[in-house]
Write an enzyme that holds these catalytic residues in place. Structure first.
Site, short mmCIF file in Angstrom:
data_model
loop_
_atom_site.label_atom_id
_atom_site.label_comp_id
_atom_site.label_asym_id
_atom_site.label_seq_id
_atom_site.Cartn_x
_atom_site.Cartn_y
_atom_site.Cartn_z
N HIS A 171 0.89 -1.26 0.03
CA HIS A 171 0.00 -0.01 0.00
C HIS A 171 1.01 1.35 0.09
O HIS A 171 1.78 1.33 1.12
CB HIS A 171 -0.95 -0.05 1.24
N GLU A 200 1.74 3.81 2.94
CA GLU A 200 2.09 3.03 4.18
C GLU A 200 3.61 3.33 4.29
O GLU A 200 4.55 2.21 4.39
CB GLU A 200 1.60 1.81 4.29
N ARG A 216 -3.40 5.07 -2.17
CA ARG A 216 -3.19 3.72 -1.60
C ARG A 216 -3.01 2.53 -2.66
O ARG A 216 -1.96 1.45 -2.32
CB ARG A 216 -4.18 3.30 -0.75
N HIS A 223 2.50 -3.51 6.88
CA HIS A 223 1.65 -2.40 6.43
C HIS A 223 1.75 -1.33 7.67
O HIS A 223 2.53 -1.52 8.47
CB HIS A 223 0.11 -2.89 6.43
N1 ARG Z 1 -2.88 -0.91 6.29
C1 ARG Z 1 -4.38 -1.36 6.15
C2 ARG Z 1 -4.99 -1.92 5.18
O1 ARG Z 1 -3.98 -2.74 4.33
C3 ARG Z 1 -5.18 0.05 6.57
C4 ARG Z 1 -4.95 0.43 7.96
C5 ARG Z 1 -5.86 1.56 8.09
N2 ARG Z 1 -5.89 1.82 9.53
C6 ARG Z 1 -6.66 1.11 10.22
N3 ARG Z 1 -6.39 0.90 11.41
N4 ARG Z 1 -7.77 0.61 9.62
O2 ARG Z 1 -6.19 -1.84 4.45
ZN ZN Z 2 -1.96 -1.62 4.20
#
Ligand code: ARG
Ligand code: ZN
Length: 424
Positions: free
Chosen positions: A184, A187, A242, A312
């Site tokens: 992503h 990140e 993203r 991530h």
């Molecule tokens: N890295 C996560 C994903 O792959 C997103 C996280 C965003 N924050 C959360 N605490 N939901 O979707």
């Molecule tokens: Zn992610």
């Protein structure tokens, strides 16, 4: 005169470039805790109508009573949105007061952007892709006895994706531990961690007994940046991008969520078939070149892969399979025990608290994830790390947190590595 002209043109392009970037001046990220189903439905409708950038959960449909919701509100909508929250008596907290100010302050340290020798590489700041490519070449050259660099495949925009293979040469078939970062784009701390992990192995393996043993038994396969097109885009155009950058629907929208594109119950739960959405799963399982490349390589190596780690941010979570079902994986008991030890070791470093559990229980249900796919491939240890933080900075973690984040994550990851190595 010609040099002067070039310098002027370069200066103008740099200025223009700054304006070509998506700006988030005055945007705020709000934290809401919705109590009732009505409130959730109300929020879902608003998010849909306004096409809001939902940070947590990743999908509008996953907004649930009692679970935190993090949403970025564009400055022009802020007043009306807050009035609406007051009208519906929905409590909220401002998590990020000005997204652009945070981006500008936390983008990079005082790193002077010029060609560096490896010894001067600054692991405590964020680096754009050209510097990461240069770093990979330098690492490969400087540690050619322990490290080899391999072509994994190309991205949609035809950028080469490379992975390191780190371990001592052996005449016997070695086992593998996989780690990918940057699936992503926004990140960034995940990419910084992969680089830190490589540095730590290379700089400490001679004095670290565990690493000395592991590197004779196991090869680490490390992909510092998997979603290179999206990562470059997050540097050059939109810091909060993203997905990947493949065009869809005649170019009316861009990008696939690569972590919804793997062939693990693809396109079923927790993924969108609308190319505008942040969790767009693509046109078919492993339809994206980046995912296809990983699938092909790991598919050919599956009998030797002991552990799959995908890095991530954010959330401070150590996530086990599955996302696509609430059922536990075959190896759930052992995985949860190891994960709890890893989270405890991680917390010892700087006090950072992680939650441990399966994605579908701890976060939300999602199909097409790399971790679930690796699990169903038969890899017995498969984890997703969601690094710092829990929302105070979200995806825009300040560079001054790179060191402590990486130090604590090393403690967690090495706990898993030690267990996996001892088993085989
Ligand atoms: N890295 C996560 C994903 O792959 C997103 C996280 C965003 N924050 C959360 N605490 N939901 O979707
Ligand atoms: Zn992610």
């Amino acid at each position: 005169k010609r040099i002067l002209l070039c310098i002027c043109i370069l200066g103008i392009l740099t200025q223009v470039g700054a304006y070509l970037k998506v700006q988030y001046n005055g945007d705020q990220v709000l934290k809401l805790t919705l109590k009732t189903t009505d409130d959730c439905e109300h929020m879902q409708n608003i998010c849909k109508q306004l096409q809001l950038d939902l940070w947590k959960p990743s999908r509008i449909e996953d907004i649930q009573p009692g679970k935190e919701m993090h949403v970025r509100i564009p400055f022009p909508l802020l007043q009306k949105f807050k009035e609406n929250l007051h009208q519906y008596s929905i409590p909220f907290e401002v998590m990020i007061k000005d997204v652009q100010k945070l981006i500008d302050s936390s983008n990079v340290g005082d790193y002077r952007r010029q060609k560096k020798i490896l010894a001067e590489f600054d692991y405590t700041t964020y680096h754009p892709m050209d510097e990461i490519y240069q770093w990979m070449d330098q690492v490969k050259e400087a540690y050619s006895d322990l490290v080899s660099m391999h072509y994994l495949g190309s991205t949609y925009e035809l950028r080469p994706i490379y992975y390191f293979k780190i371990g001592w040469p052996s005449d016997k078939q070695k086992k593998i531990i996989w780690m990918d970062c940057g699936i992503h784009a926004r990140e960034w701390i995940a990419v910084a961690y992969c680089q830190w992990f490589v540095k730590e192995i290379l700089e400490t393996h001679k004095t670290n007994p565990l690493l000395q043993k592991v590197l004779h038994n196991i090869d680490f396969y490390i992909v510092p940046v998997l979603n290179i097109d999206g990562f470059v885009y997050s540097w050059n155009v939109n810091r909060l991008w993203r997905k990947s950058r493949s065009p869809h629907n005649n170019g009316s929208c861009y990008g696939v969520d690569l972590n919804r594109n793997f062939n693990s119950k693809w396109g079923s739960i927790g993924a969108s078939n609308n190319c505008r959405d942040e969790t767009y799963c693509g046109t078919g399982p492993a339809s994206e070149p980046e995912v296809n490349a990983v699938s092909k390589l790991l598919g050919s190596l599956k009998s030797d892969v002991l552990c799959f780690l995908t890095i991530h941010s954010y959330g401070q979570l150590l996530l086990l399979p599955y996302g696509y079902t609430k059922d536990p994986s075959i190896n759930h008991e052992e995985m949860i025990n190891v994960a709890q030890k890893a989270a405890a070791k991680l917390q010892e470093k700087h006090g950072t608290e992680y939650r441990v559990g399966s994605t579908s229980h701890l976060l939300y249900s999602n199909s097409g994830s790399s971790r679930d796919w690796a699990t169903d491939l038969g890899i017995n240890f498969s984890y997703t790390f969601e690094l710092r933080d829990t929302g105070a900075h979200g995806f825009i973690l300040p560079a001054n947190q790179i060191r402590p984040t990486c130090e604590e994550t090393m403690a967690g990851v090495m706990t898993i590595v030690e267990h996996v190595d001892a088993k085989f």
